[in-house]
Design an enzyme around this catalytic site. Structure first.
Site, PDB file in Angstrom:
ATOM      1  N   GLY A  33     -14.350  23.245  25.518  1.00  0.00           N
ATOM      2  CA  GLY A  33     -14.571  21.853  24.843  1.00  0.00           C
ATOM      3  C   GLY A  33     -14.127  20.924  25.562  1.00  0.00           C
ATOM      4  O   GLY A  33     -13.084  20.756  26.420  1.00  0.00           O
ATOM      5  N   GLU A 111     -12.994  32.786  22.331  1.00  0.00           N
ATOM      6  CA  GLU A 111     -11.988  32.155  21.663  1.00  0.00           C
ATOM      7  C   GLU A 111     -11.341  32.859  20.473  1.00  0.00           C
ATOM      8  O   GLU A 111     -10.004  32.740  20.786  1.00  0.00           O
ATOM      9  CB  GLU A 111     -12.677  31.048  21.173  1.00  0.00           C
ATOM     10  CG  GLU A 111     -13.236  29.964  22.285  1.00  0.00           C
ATOM     11  CD  GLU A 111     -13.995  28.814  21.876  1.00  0.00           C
ATOM     12  OE1 GLU A 111     -14.185  28.024  22.609  1.00  0.00           O
ATOM     13  OE2 GLU A 111     -14.599  29.044  20.544  1.00  0.00           O
TER      14      GLU A 111
END
Length: 235
Positions: A33, A111
Site C-alpha cells: 500500500g 498479509e
C-alpha cells in the site's frame, strides 16, 4: 500532487514513524500500500545511513518485493526463518478494538500470514480509516480460487452479503492476485461479530482467505492533517 501536498506529507510521516520502530538485527514483515511504501523507503534510508543494520524483510506482495529491492533491503522467506520480530502494514478500516479490514490491494492473504506471525504488528493508516464498525465504508475482500467464484458468491449471498467480482482497472477482466486467484468484494449491512464472520467465510469451500484481521494488530499509527500540518498519533 505536489511535494508539499499535506496528505502525501502525512503518509510520509506515518511511514517514517513506523520505520523508526525498526531495530538492528530484526526480521520485518513488509506490507503493501501507499503508506507502507513510505515505511519501506525510510527503512532503506536508515540502512543506507547506518542507523540500523542486519535487517531482513519478508514481503507480503510483489509490490513490497520490488520496493525492498529498490531500497536495498535484503529479503528472506518464511521457509528460512522461525520467527518474525515486526510487521508493518496498512489497513482499509480500523475499528475501536483494533480489528481491521484489509485487501484493497488484493494482497490480504499473504498479509494475514506475515502480519499474524510477527511478534508486533504495526498498522499505518490515516484518520479516515478509523470507523466505529467494520464494513462501514469499505467492502470486505474475499480471495477465491477461480473455479469456485460462482458457488462462493451464492454461499455469501445466503449469509446476507452482497458479493461482486472485483474487476481490473486499465485491464480487461477481473483482478488476479499474486496467487493467481480472484477477489470478491462483499457488502454486509453490518458486521456485528468480525471473528465469527472471518471463520464462517473461510469455511466456505473455495475461499482462500478474507480481509477481516481480528486480534492481530498491536500498534495503530494514525496520520492526521490539521491546519494543513501533518501529525502522527498512536491509537
Amino acid at each position: 500532487m505536489s511535494a508539499t501536498d499535506p496528505v502525501k506529507l502525512m503518509k510520509q510521516e506515518v511511514g517514517r514513524a513506523a520505520a523508526a520502530k525498526v531495530k538492528s538485527g530484526t526480521i520485518v514483515g513488509l506490507g503493501t500500500g501507499s503508506t507502507t511504501a513510505y515505511a519501506i523507503e525510510f527503512i532503506g534510508d536508515r540502512l543506507k545511513a547506518g542507523e540500523i543494520d542486519n535487517i531482513v524483510g519478508v514481503p507480503t506482495s510483489f509490490q513490497a518485493e520490488v520496493l525492498a529491492a529498490k531500497y536495498n533491503i535484503p529479503l528472506t522467506t518464511l521457509d528460512a526463518i522461525d520467527r518474525m520480530d515486526l510487521a508493518i502494514d496498512g489497513a482499509d478500516e480500523v475499528d475501536p478494538n483494533k480489528n481491521l479490514i484489509k485487501g484493497g490491494g488484493a494482497a490480504h492473504t499473504r498479509e494475514k500470514i506475515v502480519d499474524s506471525l510477527a511478534d508486533c504488528f504495526i498498522v499505518v493508516v490515516d484518520s479516515g480509516k478509523l470507523v466505529d464498525r467494520l464494513g462501514s465504508t469499505f467492502l470486505l475482500p474475499v480471495e477465491v480460487i477461480p473455479m469456485a467464484v460462482t458457488p462462493v458468491m451464492k454461499a455469501i449471498a445466503k449469509l446476507g452479503g452482497q458479493p461482486q467480482l472485483r474487476m481490473g482497472v486499465k485491464k480487461a477482466g477481473p483482478v488476479i492476485t499474486d496467487q493467481g486467484n480472484m477477489v470478491i468484494d462483499v457488502k454486509f449491512d453490518q458486521i456485528d461479530n468480525p471473528a465469527e464472520l472471518e471463520a464462517t467465510l473461510n469455511n466456505i469451500p473455495g475461499v482462500l482467505e478474507n480481509g477481516l484481521f481480528v486480534g492481530v494488530a498491536d500498534i495503530i499509527l494514525v496520520g492526521e492533517v490539521k491546519d494543513n500540518q501533518p501529525s502522527v498519533r498512536e491509537f
